[in-house]
Write a protein that holds these residues in place. Structure first.
Motif, PDB file in Angstrom:
ATOM      1  N   PHE A   1      41.463 -56.786  64.928  1.00  0.00           N
ATOM      2  CA  PHE A   1      41.648 -58.227  65.099  1.00  0.00           C
ATOM      3  C   PHE A   1      42.174 -58.544  66.495  1.00  0.00           C
ATOM      4  N   LEU A   2      43.076 -57.721  66.992  1.00  0.00           N
ATOM      5  CA  LEU A   2      43.583 -57.925  68.348  1.00  0.00           C
ATOM      6  C   LEU A   2      42.480 -57.745  69.386  1.00  0.00           C
ATOM      7  N   LEU A   3      41.530 -56.865  69.091  1.00  0.00           N
ATOM      8  CA  LEU A   3      40.414 -56.612  70.006  1.00  0.00           C
ATOM      9  C   LEU A   3      39.235 -57.541  69.747  1.00  0.00           C
ATOM     10  N   LEU A   4      39.421 -58.503  68.812  1.00  0.00           N
ATOM     11  CA  LEU A   4      38.361 -59.451  68.432  1.00  0.00           C
ATOM     12  C   LEU A   4      37.126 -58.719  67.908  1.00  0.00           C
ATOM     13  N   GLN A   5      37.385 -57.694  67.090  1.00  0.00           N
ATOM     14  CA  GLN A   5      36.312 -56.897  66.499  1.00  0.00           C
ATOM     15  C   GLN A   5      36.515 -56.795  64.974  1.00  0.00           C
ATOM     16  N   PRO A   6      36.446 -57.913  64.252  1.00  0.00           N
ATOM     17  CA  PRO A   6      36.726 -57.876  62.817  1.00  0.00           C
ATOM     18  C   PRO A   6      35.754 -57.015  62.025  1.00  0.00           C
ATOM     19  N   THR A   7      34.568 -56.779  62.544  1.00  0.00           N
ATOM     20  CA  THR A   7      33.604 -55.909  61.858  1.00  0.00           C
ATOM     21  C   THR A   7      34.058 -54.455  61.819  1.00  0.00           C
ATOM     22  N   MET A   8      35.083 -54.122  62.602  1.00  0.00           N
ATOM     23  CA  MET A   8      35.567 -52.739  62.679  1.00  0.00           C
ATOM     24  C   MET A   8      36.797 -52.505  61.806  1.00  0.00           C
ATOM     25  N   ALA A   9      37.159 -53.484  60.963  1.00  0.00           N
ATOM     26  CA  ALA A   9      38.376 -53.372  60.145  1.00  0.00           C
ATOM     27  C   ALA A   9      38.082 -52.711  58.797  1.00  0.00           C
ATOM     28  N   GLY A  10      37.509 -51.521  58.813  1.00  0.00           N
ATOM     29  CA  GLY A  10      37.141 -50.830  57.584  1.00  0.00           C
ATOM     30  C   GLY A  10      38.126 -49.753  57.174  1.00  0.00           C
ATOM     31  N   CYS A  11      37.719 -48.958  56.176  1.00  0.00           N
ATOM     32  CA  CYS A  11      38.565 -47.889  55.620  1.00  0.00           C
ATOM     33  C   CYS A  11      37.803 -46.567  55.619  1.00  0.00           C
ATOM     34  N   THR A  12      38.551 -45.467  55.650  1.00  0.00           N
ATOM     35  CA  THR A  12      37.959 -44.133  55.719  1.00  0.00           C
ATOM     36  C   THR A  12      38.626 -43.184  54.727  1.00  0.00           C
ATOM     37  N   TYR A  13      37.805 -42.481  53.949  1.00  0.00           N
ATOM     38  CA  TYR A  13      38.269 -41.319  53.191  1.00  0.00           C
ATOM     39  C   TYR A  13      37.929 -40.091  54.031  1.00  0.00           C
ATOM     40  N   HIS A  14      38.933 -39.281  54.356  1.00  0.00           N
ATOM     41  CA  HIS A  14      38.666 -38.111  55.175  1.00  0.00           C
ATOM     42  C   HIS A  14      39.598 -36.972  54.780  1.00  0.00           C
ATOM     43  N   LEU A  15      39.178 -35.762  55.095  1.00  0.00           N
ATOM     44  CA  LEU A  15      40.037 -34.602  54.884  1.00  0.00           C
ATOM     45  C   LEU A  15      41.023 -34.511  56.038  1.00  0.00           C
ATOM     46  N   ILE A  16      42.207 -34.009  55.761  1.00  0.00           N
ATOM     47  CA  ILE A  16      43.186 -33.902  56.851  1.00  0.00           C
ATOM     48  C   ILE A  16      43.237 -32.474  57.365  1.00  0.00           C
ATOM     49  N   ASP A  17      43.494 -32.364  58.655  1.00  0.00           N
ATOM     50  CA  ASP A  17      43.798 -31.065  59.258  1.00  0.00           C
ATOM     51  C   ASP A  17      45.101 -31.215  60.036  1.00  0.00           C
ATOM     52  N   LYS A  18      45.406 -30.266  60.884  1.00  0.00           N
ATOM     53  CA  LYS A  18      46.732 -30.250  61.521  1.00  0.00           C
ATOM     54  C   LYS A  18      46.899 -31.320  62.590  1.00  0.00           C
ATOM     55  N   LYS A  19      45.797 -31.893  63.096  1.00  0.00           N
ATOM     56  CA  LYS A  19      45.900 -32.972  64.079  1.00  0.00           C
ATOM     57  C   LYS A  19      45.695 -34.311  63.369  1.00  0.00           C
TER      58      LYS A  19
ATOM     59  N   LYS B   1      29.595 -67.050  65.249  1.00  0.00           N
ATOM     60  CA  LYS B   1      28.938 -66.477  66.439  1.00  0.00           C
ATOM     61  C   LYS B   1      29.578 -66.943  67.750  1.00  0.00           C
ATOM     62  N   LYS B   2      30.891 -67.163  67.692  1.00  0.00           N
ATOM     63  CA  LYS B   2      31.619 -67.535  68.903  1.00  0.00           C
ATOM     64  C   LYS B   2      32.214 -66.324  69.610  1.00  0.00           C
ATOM     65  N   ILE B   3      32.291 -65.204  68.904  1.00  0.00           N
ATOM     66  CA  ILE B   3      32.678 -63.931  69.512  1.00  0.00           C
ATOM     67  C   ILE B   3      31.705 -62.861  69.013  1.00  0.00           C
ATOM     68  N   ASN B   4      31.550 -61.818  69.789  1.00  0.00           N
ATOM     69  CA  ASN B   4      30.713 -60.685  69.397  1.00  0.00           C
ATOM     70  C   ASN B   4      31.605 -59.554  68.888  1.00  0.00           C
ATOM     71  N   SER B   5      31.094 -58.802  67.922  1.00  0.00           N
ATOM     72  CA  SER B   5      31.837 -57.665  67.384  1.00  0.00           C
ATOM     73  C   SER B   5      30.843 -56.587  67.002  1.00  0.00           C
ATOM     74  N   PRO B   6      31.075 -55.337  67.417  1.00  0.00           N
ATOM     75  CA  PRO B   6      30.090 -54.277  67.168  1.00  0.00           C
ATOM     76  C   PRO B   6      29.956 -53.945  65.683  1.00  0.00           C
ATOM     77  N   LYS B   7      28.789 -53.493  65.286  1.00  0.00           N
ATOM     78  CA  LYS B   7      28.564 -53.016  63.914  1.00  0.00           C
ATOM     79  C   LYS B   7      28.892 -51.526  63.879  1.00  0.00           C
ATOM     80  N   PRO B   8      29.832 -51.120  63.049  1.00  0.00           N
ATOM     81  CA  PRO B   8      30.223 -49.704  63.030  1.00  0.00           C
ATOM     82  C   PRO B   8      29.151 -48.815  62.412  1.00  0.00           C
TER      83      PRO B   8
END
Length: 276
Positions: A152-170, A263-270
C-alpha cells in the motif's frame, strides 16, 4: 485421532487471525495436531511512540483502531484445547532448550507456523523436515516483518497477497508451496483488503494440506531454490516509521484500492505459485 493424518505441532500467535487459522488447520482431515506453541504477540493497540507529534499520534491510533475493528469483524474463533500447550513470551523463549524438549516430546512429522517470531536454532533443528509458514506477503517481493503494509505504501495493492512456504535457516527463503492474490473491492481500505485476502488464503489451506501429506507420505525431497535467497527484499520492523501511516491515511485517505480500480494508479500483477 485422525487416521493416517500428519502428526503436527502448530506454532501460532495469540491474535484473533491466528486463532481463526488454527481452527482451519485443526479441522483439516490431513492434519492431526498433537500440541501447540503459542507466542504472545504485542498489544493489539500499542501506545504511540513518545517522540511523535499530536497529528501523527492521531493517525497512529486511527490505524490500530481500524485494525482492531476489522480483526474483530472478520475473525471470531477463540483458542480452546485439551492438547499440550507451551506459551512463550519472546523470541528467546521460543528458541530455547525448553521449547526443544516440548517439541521432541510430541514426536511430530510436520510443523505449521503462523504468527511467531523467527524460528532459529536450537528449535529450528528440533522441528521436523517439513516446516511450513503462512506468511502475510508475497515472497520473494515482500520478506520479513510487517510485509502487508508495504504494497500500500508503494501504491501496489495487487501485491498484497499471502504465501505458504517452507522455512529454512534464512528469512523467507524456503520453497514456496502456494500463493494467494489479494481481494480488491471498491470501497475497501487497507485493513479490510488484508483480512479478506487472509480469509481467501485460509480457505486454500486444504490444497496445502493435501500437498504436504503427499510429500510427507512419499518422502519427497524439498526443493531449495537458490534464487529465493537473493531476490526480493527483507523488510525489518525498524523500516516502518509512524510517518508512513500519514501517506496512507492523510494523503491517500486509505483509498489506495479505489485508486487502482479507477485506473488512477498502476500496480503490477504478481506471478503466483499455486498448487492448483
Amino acid at each position: 485421532m485422525k487416521k493416517k493424518s500428519i502428526r503436527t505441532v502448530l506454532i501460532t500467535g495469540n491474535h484473533l487471525r491466528h486463532f481463526e487459522f488454527l481452527d482451519i488447520v485443526k479441522n483439516n482431515p490431513c492434519i492431526n495436531i498433537i500440541g501447540y506453541i503459542v507466542f504472545k504477540r504485542e498489544n493489539f493497540i500499542p501506545k504511540p511512540p513518545k517522540n511523535i507529534n499530536n497529528n501523527l499520534k492521531e493517525i497512529w491510533l486511527k490505524h490500530f483502531d481500524l485494525r482492531n475493528k476489522f480483526e474483530k469483524k472478520f475473525f471470531k474463533k477463540k483458542f480452546k484445547t485439551e492438547l499440550p500447550v507451551m506459551n512463550v513470551k519472546n523470541i528467546n523463549e521460543l528458541n530455547s532448550k525448553k521449547t526443544v524438549k516440548f517439541v521432541k516430546s510430541l514426536k511430530v512429522n510436520l510443523a505449521i507456523i503462523f504468527g511467531s517470531e523467527i524460528i532459529k536454532n536450537p528449535l529450528f533443528s528440533a522441528l521436523p523436515k517439513y516446516k511450513v509458514n503462512f506468511h502475510l506477503g508475497l515472497i520473494p517481493y515482500f520478506k520479513g516483518s510487517i510485509t502487508m503494509i508495504w504494497p500500500f505504501l508503494l501504491l501496489q495493492p495487487t501485491m498484497a497477497g499471502c504465501t505458504y512456504h517452507l522455512i529454512d535457516k534464512k528469512v523467507d527463503t524456503g520453497e514456496i508451496l502456494h500463493q494467494v492474490s489479494p481481494v480488491l473491492t471498491k470501497g475497501n481500505g487497507m485493513h479490510e483488503t488484508i483480512y479478506k485476502t487472509c480469509i481467501k488464503a485460509f480457505k486454500d489451506f486444504k490444497y496445502v494440506a493435501n500437498e504436504l501429506k503427499r510429500r510427507i507420505d512419499n518422502n519427497i525431497k524439498i526443493n531449495h531454490d537458490q534464487n529465493l535467497k537473493t531476490s526480493g527484499k527483507i523488510f525489518k520492523k525498524t523500516d516502518f516509521q509512524p510517518e508512513h501511516l500519514a501517506i496512507i491515511y492523510k494523503y491517500y485517505k486509505d483509498k489506495i484500492v479505489d485508486l487502482y480500480l479507477e485506473k488512477k494508479i498502476n500496480s503490477p500483477k504478481p506471478k503466483l505459485i499455486k498448487i492448483r
